[in-house]
Design an enzyme around this catalytic site. Structure first.
Site, mmCIF file in Angstrom:
data_model
loop_
_atom_site.group_PDB
_atom_site.id
_atom_site.type_symbol
_atom_site.label_atom_id
_atom_site.label_comp_id
_atom_site.label_asym_id
_atom_site.label_seq_id
_atom_site.Cartn_x
_atom_site.Cartn_y
_atom_site.Cartn_z
ATOM 1 N N ARG A 18 0.826 -1.213 0.000
ATOM 2 C CA ARG A 18 0.000 0.000 0.000
ATOM 3 C C ARG A 18 0.864 1.270 0.000
ATOM 4 N NH1 ARG A 18 -3.181 -3.677 -0.606
ATOM 5 N NH2 ARG A 18 -5.283 -3.841 0.229
ATOM 6 N N SER A 68 -10.919 -0.976 2.493
ATOM 7 C CA SER A 68 -10.205 -1.017 3.781
ATOM 8 C C SER A 68 -9.933 0.412 4.230
ATOM 9 C CB SER A 68 -8.858 -1.707 3.633
ATOM 10 O OG SER A 68 -9.000 -2.989 3.088
ATOM 11 N N GLU A 91 -5.582 3.873 5.805
ATOM 12 C CA GLU A 91 -5.050 3.556 4.493
ATOM 13 C C GLU A 91 -5.590 4.562 3.485
ATOM 14 O OE1 GLU A 91 -6.680 1.840 1.388
ATOM 15 O OE2 GLU A 91 -6.109 -0.206 1.895
HETATM 16 N N1 EPU Z 1 -10.976 -10.720 9.965
HETATM 17 C C1 EPU Z 1 -11.749 -10.747 11.116
HETATM 18 N N2 EPU Z 1 -12.786 -9.869 11.229
HETATM 19 C C2 EPU Z 1 -13.077 -8.964 10.261
HETATM 20 C C3 EPU Z 1 -12.285 -8.924 9.094
HETATM 21 C C4 EPU Z 1 -11.228 -9.813 8.958
HETATM 22 O O1 EPU Z 1 -11.511 -11.545 12.010
HETATM 23 O O2 EPU Z 1 -14.041 -8.221 10.443
HETATM 24 C C5 EPU Z 1 -9.901 -11.711 9.782
HETATM 25 C C6 EPU Z 1 -10.307 -12.747 8.734
HETATM 26 O O3 EPU Z 1 -11.014 -13.805 9.294
HETATM 27 C C7 EPU Z 1 -8.970 -13.212 8.216
HETATM 28 C C8 EPU Z 1 -8.124 -11.962 8.315
HETATM 29 O O4 EPU Z 1 -8.768 -11.092 9.238
HETATM 30 O O5 EPU Z 1 -8.411 -14.185 9.049
HETATM 31 C C9 EPU Z 1 -7.901 -11.278 6.988
HETATM 32 O O6 EPU Z 1 -9.130 -10.871 6.415
HETATM 33 P P1 EPU Z 1 -9.330 -10.726 4.819
HETATM 34 O O7 EPU Z 1 -8.863 -11.947 4.147
HETATM 35 O O8 EPU Z 1 -10.709 -10.251 4.584
HETATM 36 O O9 EPU Z 1 -8.273 -9.628 4.391
HETATM 37 P P2 EPU Z 1 -7.824 -8.266 5.063
HETATM 38 O O10 EPU Z 1 -6.441 -8.401 5.568
HETATM 39 O O11 EPU Z 1 -8.865 -7.816 6.009
HETATM 40 C C10 EPU Z 1 -6.729 -7.311 2.871
HETATM 41 C C11 EPU Z 1 -6.788 -6.040 2.062
HETATM 42 C C12 EPU Z 1 -8.047 -5.998 1.211
HETATM 43 C C13 EPU Z 1 -8.013 -7.191 0.276
HETATM 44 C C14 EPU Z 1 -7.921 -8.484 1.135
HETATM 45 C C15 EPU Z 1 -7.724 -9.712 0.281
HETATM 46 C C16 EPU Z 1 -5.559 -4.402 3.395
HETATM 47 C C17 EPU Z 1 -5.629 -3.179 4.242
HETATM 48 N N3 EPU Z 1 -6.726 -4.889 2.948
HETATM 49 O O12 EPU Z 1 -7.829 -7.274 3.787
HETATM 50 O O13 EPU Z 1 -8.008 -4.801 0.434
HETATM 51 O O14 EPU Z 1 -9.168 -7.234 -0.535
HETATM 52 O O15 EPU Z 1 -6.767 -8.420 2.015
HETATM 53 O O16 EPU Z 1 -6.447 -9.745 -0.246
HETATM 54 O O17 EPU Z 1 -4.463 -4.906 3.134
HETATM 55 C C18 EPU Z 1 -8.750 -2.554 0.197
HETATM 56 O O18 EPU Z 1 -7.557 -2.230 0.244
HETATM 57 O O19 EPU Z 1 -9.668 -1.689 0.072
HETATM 58 C C19 EPU Z 1 -9.115 -3.961 0.366
HETATM 59 C C20 EPU Z 1 -10.368 -4.363 0.433
#
Ligand code: EPU
Length: 338
Positions: free
Chosen positions: A162, A237, A333
């Site tokens: 990012r 995000s 972000e």
């Molecule tokens: N999780 C929770 N509760 C929540 C959300 C997530 O416990 O409310 C846990 C999930 O269960 C999982 C972990 O957190 O174990 C990761 O969640 P997820 O796979 O949804 O990915 P993320 O890390 O929350 C990142 C990016 C997203 C991207 C996804 C998939 C960032 C800041 N965000 O989210 O990007 O779509 O990975 O690769 O790195 C964006 O930038 O706008 C965006 C949506």
């Protein structure tokens, strides 16, 4: 130049915040952009791309330059790959769909990300194991003061998680006008390692996925977790996933044995901010019209009439609670526009 005054920015930001631009112009070519940047009667200028990664806190008392430069051009067609030049105002997801229709591989994991192509390099958009930098060749950008056009190579952009030079050293200095990508035409390199993609493909009985299957799987995953900005204002995000030391992570795990994590290098761990925010009790919560999405706590939502400041106050409340509970500081972000 067609400059309008007192223009509502609600249709131009995915949070749907009804801030006003004192002066507003939509530019459709690089020459028009250069002309607008040179206007001396408006010393303060704000560049608006897809409006998908920003929180506008107040009305903007300046000239807002909306980048509406369109076009997709083939630069070079090789046996195995193709080079495309995509102008900054092209919608990102429409570009991905164009690539899927032509069977050009590389962007499929980045399906359904809101925003425009020109702003994608600024924060090196990424999802499901792929980042923009993986297919990026170079971009062209106009200097805001001199209006000179400069080419930035992959190295010049200093991409990170990012991050890019456009968010750091060169912040607010350049306007990206086009991005060149190298995409595959044969032997596509698939990225299906992300658990949710594997699971979706399995559920659909697809053993040998094509890039189009991956795109469709990503679309389904995103639709199930992330709110559609056309229905409910949001900016994806809101926070970055924080990086902490292995030692700090050990302490976190002692209290929360189920904490999810991604190792980054030998002493650094990335912890999902969405998980921290959920554990801090904010998932699905609403404070007036500013809220936290009920399926993904990393996403703040505008239930209707939230102002930029309402959302900002909520973000600060979340940041403070997460800090108190975990000793971890999460950083926004999205770009905060004052
Ligand atoms: N999780 C929770 N509760 C929540 C959300 C997530 O416990 O409310 C846990 C999930 O269960 C999982 C972990 O957190 O174990 C990761 O969640 P997820 O796979 O949804 O990915 P993320 O890390 O929350 C990142 C990016 C997203 C991207 C996804 C998939 C960032 C800041 N965000 O989210 O990007 O779509 O990975 O690769 O790195 C964006 O930038 O706008 C965006 C949506």
């Amino acid at each position: 130049m067609n400059i309008r005054h007192n223009v509502s920015l609600a249709p131009y930001n995915t949070f749907g915040i009804a801030a006003t631009a004192a002066h507003f112009i939509s530019v459709k070519s690089v020459a028009e952009l250069q002309e607008a940047l040179a206007l001396e009667e408006y010393p303060q200028k704000f560049i608006l791309g897809g409006g998908s990664n920003m929180l506008i806190k107040n009305d903007l008392d300046c000239l807002v330059i909306h980048i509406a430069i369109k076009g997709i051009e083939t630069l070079e067609e090789m046996e195995e790959s193709i080079k495309l030049r995509v102008m900054a105002g092209e919608n990102w997801h429409e570009l991905v769909l164009y690539c899927m229709a032509h069977d050009y591989g590389g962007l499929e994991n980045l399906s359904l990300i809101p925003g425009n192509t020109g702003t994608a390099p600024v924060q090196n958009i990424g999802a499901y194991g792929v980042e923009l930098k993986d297919t990026f060749v170079q971009c062209e950008a106009v200097h805001r003061e001199t209006q000179e056009l400069r080419t930035f190579s992959l190295e010049d952009c200093q991409f990170g998680y990012r991050e890019s030079v456009f968010k750091n050293e060169l912040k607010d200095q350049y306007v990206i006008v086009s991005v060149d990508f190298k995409l595959s035409r044969k032997q596509h390199q698939l990225h299906t390692e992300y658990g949710a993609i594997q699971q979706t493909l399995e559920e659909r009985g697809i053993a040998q996925p094509r890039i189009q299957d991956i795109s469709e799987a990503v679309i389904a995953i995103r639709q199930s977790k992330l709110p559609d900005p056309k229905k409910i204002g949001n900016s994806g995000s809101f926070f970055k996933n924080p990086l902490i030391s292995a030692e700090a992570f050990k302490q976190l795990r002692a209290h929360y044995p189920d904490a999810p994590y991604y190792p980054i290098g030998s002493d650094t761990i990335k912890v999902p901010a969405g998980w921290l925010i959920e554990k801090a009790g904010f998932k699905g919560k609403r404070f007036g019209d500013a809220g936290v999405h009920d399926k993904q706590a990393l996403v703040l939502v505008n239930h209707g009439k939230a102002t930029g400041d309402d959302l900002w106050q909520l973000a600060m409340k979340i940041q403070k609670k997460v800090e108190e509970q975990f000793g971890i500081t999460i950083q926004p972000e999205v770009n905060i526009v004052e």
